[in-house]
Design a protein around this motif. Structure first.
Motif, PDB file in Angstrom:
ATOM      1  N   UNK A 189       0.826  -1.212   0.000  1.00  0.00           N
ATOM      2  CA  UNK A 189       0.000   0.000   0.000  1.00  0.00           C
ATOM      3  C   UNK A 189       0.855   1.255   0.000  1.00  0.00           C
ATOM      4  N   UNK A 190       1.960   1.226   0.771  1.00  0.00           N
ATOM      5  CA  UNK A 190       2.835   2.392   0.828  1.00  0.00           C
ATOM      6  C   UNK A 190       3.508   2.634  -0.523  1.00  0.00           C
ATOM      7  N   UNK A 191       3.901   1.544  -1.205  1.00  0.00           N
ATOM      8  CA  UNK A 191       4.478   1.712  -2.543  1.00  0.00           C
ATOM      9  C   UNK A 191       3.462   2.338  -3.497  1.00  0.00           C
ATOM     10  N   UNK A 192       2.214   1.906  -3.381  1.00  0.00           N
ATOM     11  CA  UNK A 192       1.176   2.479  -4.229  1.00  0.00           C
ATOM     12  C   UNK A 192       0.975   3.959  -3.904  1.00  0.00           C
ATOM     13  N   UNK A 193       0.938   4.290  -2.595  1.00  0.00           N
ATOM     14  CA  UNK A 193       0.788   5.698  -2.219  1.00  0.00           C
ATOM     15  C   UNK A 193       1.970   6.522  -2.701  1.00  0.00           C
ATOM     16  N   UNK A 194       3.187   5.940  -2.629  1.00  0.00           N
ATOM     17  CA  UNK A 194       4.369   6.662  -3.102  1.00  0.00           C
ATOM     18  C   UNK A 194       4.291   6.908  -4.598  1.00  0.00           C
ATOM     19  N   UNK A 195       3.816   5.905  -5.352  1.00  0.00           N
ATOM     20  CA  UNK A 195       3.669   6.096  -6.801  1.00  0.00           C
ATOM     21  C   UNK A 195       2.658   7.187  -7.111  1.00  0.00           C
ATOM     22  N   UNK A 196       1.567   7.210  -6.344  1.00  0.00           N
ATOM     23  CA  UNK A 196       0.559   8.249  -6.557  1.00  0.00           C
ATOM     24  C   UNK A 196       1.112   9.625  -6.226  1.00  0.00           C
ATOM     25  N   UNK A 197       1.875   9.716  -5.105  1.00  0.00           N
ATOM     26  CA  UNK A 197       2.480  11.004  -4.755  1.00  0.00           C
ATOM     27  C   UNK A 197       3.459  11.455  -5.830  1.00  0.00           C
ATOM     28  N   UNK A 198       4.254  10.485  -6.322  1.00  0.00           N
ATOM     29  CA  UNK A 198       5.228  10.813  -7.356  1.00  0.00           C
ATOM     30  C   UNK A 198       4.543  11.292  -8.629  1.00  0.00           C
ATOM     31  N   UNK A 199       3.469  10.584  -9.019  1.00  0.00           N
ATOM     32  CA  UNK A 199       2.746  10.994 -10.223  1.00  0.00           C
ATOM     33  C   UNK A 199       2.124  12.369 -10.036  1.00  0.00           C
ATOM     34  N   UNK A 200       1.550  12.610  -8.838  1.00  0.00           N
ATOM     35  CA  UNK A 200       0.972  13.921  -8.577  1.00  0.00           C
ATOM     36  C   UNK A 200       2.011  15.026  -8.595  1.00  0.00           C
ATOM     37  N   UNK A 201       3.176  14.728  -8.030  1.00  0.00           N
ATOM     38  CA  UNK A 201       4.239  15.726  -8.023  1.00  0.00           C
ATOM     39  C   UNK A 201       4.717  16.036  -9.437  1.00  0.00           C
ATOM     40  N   UNK A 202       4.835  14.971 -10.274  1.00  0.00           N
ATOM     41  CA  UNK A 202       5.251  15.210 -11.656  1.00  0.00           C
ATOM     42  C   UNK A 202       4.235  16.071 -12.394  1.00  0.00           C
ATOM     43  N   UNK A 203       2.931  15.773 -12.172  1.00  0.00           N
ATOM     44  CA  UNK A 203       1.899  16.564 -12.833  1.00  0.00           C
ATOM     45  C   UNK A 203       1.930  18.013 -12.365  1.00  0.00           C
ATOM     46  N   UNK A 204       2.095  18.204 -11.035  1.00  0.00           N
ATOM     47  CA  UNK A 204       2.171  19.573 -10.507  1.00  0.00           C
ATOM     48  C   UNK A 204       3.387  20.293 -11.058  1.00  0.00           C
ATOM     49  N   UNK A 205       4.535  19.577 -11.115  1.00  0.00           N
ATOM     50  CA  UNK A 205       5.739  20.201 -11.656  1.00  0.00           C
ATOM     51  C   UNK A 205       5.589  20.564 -13.114  1.00  0.00           C
ATOM     52  N   UNK A 206       4.978  19.652 -13.894  1.00  0.00           N
ATOM     53  CA  UNK A 206       4.762  19.944 -15.312  1.00  0.00           C
ATOM     54  C   UNK A 206       3.824  21.136 -15.486  1.00  0.00           C
ATOM     55  N   UNK A 207       2.786  21.195 -14.637  1.00  0.00           N
ATOM     56  CA  UNK A 207       1.858  22.318 -14.728  1.00  0.00           C
ATOM     57  C   UNK A 207       2.542  23.626 -14.345  1.00  0.00           C
ATOM     58  N   UNK A 208       3.416  23.578 -13.344  1.00  0.00           N
ATOM     59  CA  UNK A 208       4.164  24.784 -12.973  1.00  0.00           C
ATOM     60  C   UNK A 208       5.067  25.242 -14.109  1.00  0.00           C
TER      61      UNK A 208
END
Length: 320
Positions: free
Chosen positions: A112-131
């Motif tokens: 579950x933690x690996x899945x949450x980490x992947x989601x956080x990473x994907x969200x961070x990439x999307x936020x960074x790309x949007x920035x």
């Protein structure tokens, strides 16, 4: 992690010995000591294993499961050694069952933690790309679009051609810099060393900051690794220019034995700049470093100023 790996290796040898003795049905006392020793070694490795990262949580769960298997074999050997049809030693199966249950829960939590980490990473990439998109939009609107509007006005006057040509020339250079930031051509054609030189040159021309680059013995690395390192240096340089409050920045990329070390150091006050604590800059750097299996440090340098240090193993990087 080296001590954990060494202990786990010893535990595997002891556990393998206990399994062989169990299958052979001989020497239950030796089987007992081998199984018990394996369980103790696995539990000791578990105590030393860090639990911060999701991958390490999975390692801890596997160590716990191995300790449960070793304990089960030890209990079976103790039963054989006691030579009784239903000895009280079978009560020891209760803590063994608890070990297995705990290991199962730990494996589930790690997944579950690996899945949450992947989601956080994907969200961070999307936020960074949007920035990045917002930054490019601002630059195109505030700089390129405004000056093109000025060109349109100048071309409507008889004497405005020379001024219009000058503005167009500036915008050509500006667009070239913007394209280089999006995907540096030097990185693909010449490698990381040339791309860092180009990055420093653009910072000098654009921001008027004295940026020095020192590259020594840097090998060619896989494209994905060079891109991640470049982006970390780019973010560190951007923060140094915008937030550190100094006038000089030094970029170093060197090899130290099997390791590749990259430093970005400025001559500011020395505390990590505020820009690192806001937005997604530091988070993006940390995530890229983690994907590389590298160590990232951001803090004050002993000689003053802020330093960003990235260290990765060249051999591991070549295999990515």
């Amino acid at each position: 992690m080296k001590r954990v790996a060494a202990l786990a290796g010893v535990g595997v040898v002891l556990l393998g010995t206990a399994i062989v003795l169990e299958l052979g049905g001989v020497a239950p006392r030796a089987e007992l000591w081998s199984g018990a020793g394996a369980g103790v070694v696995f539990l000791l490795a578990l105590a030393l294993a860090p639990a911060a990262a999701p991958r390490r949580s999975a390692v801890r769960a596997r160590l716990l499961a191995a300790a449960g298997i070793a304990a089960l074999i030890a209990v079976a050997a103790l039963w054989q050694e006691s030579r009784q049809p239903a000895p009280e030693v079978l009560l020891l199966l209760i803590p063994v069952a608890l070990l297995f249950a705990t290991a199962g829960l730990a494996l589930r939590e790690a997944a579950l933690e690996r899945r949450r980490a992947r989601l956080r990473e994907a969200g961070s990439r999307l936020d960074g790309a949007e920035a990045e998109r917002r930054r490019w939009a601002r630059e195109l609107h505030d700089d390129t679009l405004q000056e093109l509007a000025a060109v349109q006005v100048l071309l409507a006057t008889p004497t405005g051609v020379a001024d219009a040509r000058e503005i167009v020339g500036r915008q050509i250079q500006s667009l070239r810099r913007l394209i280089a930031q999006m995907r540096p051509l030097a990185l693909d054609a010449l490698g990381l060393a040339a791309a860092l030189e180009d990055l420093a040159r653009n910072a000098r021309d654009r921001d008027g900051v004295d940026v020095e680059v020192a590259v020594d013995g840097l090998p060619r690395l896989p494209a994905t690794v060079e891109t991640a390192v470049y982006r970390i240096v780019q973010e560190a340089l951007t923060n140094a220019v915008r937030h550190a409050g100094g006038g000089r920045v030094r970029i170093e990329a060197t090899t130290h034995g099997p390791a590749v070390r990259v430093l970005v150091r400025d001559d500011g006050p020395g505390a990590p700049p505020a820009g690192f604590k806001a937005g997604h800059g530091l988070l993006g750097m940390q995530e890229r470093a983690e994907l590389l299996g590298a160590e990232l440090f951001v803090g004050s340098a002993p000689s003053g100023g802020t330093v960003v240090r990235l260290e990765l193993q060249a051999q591991a990087a070549q295999e990515m």
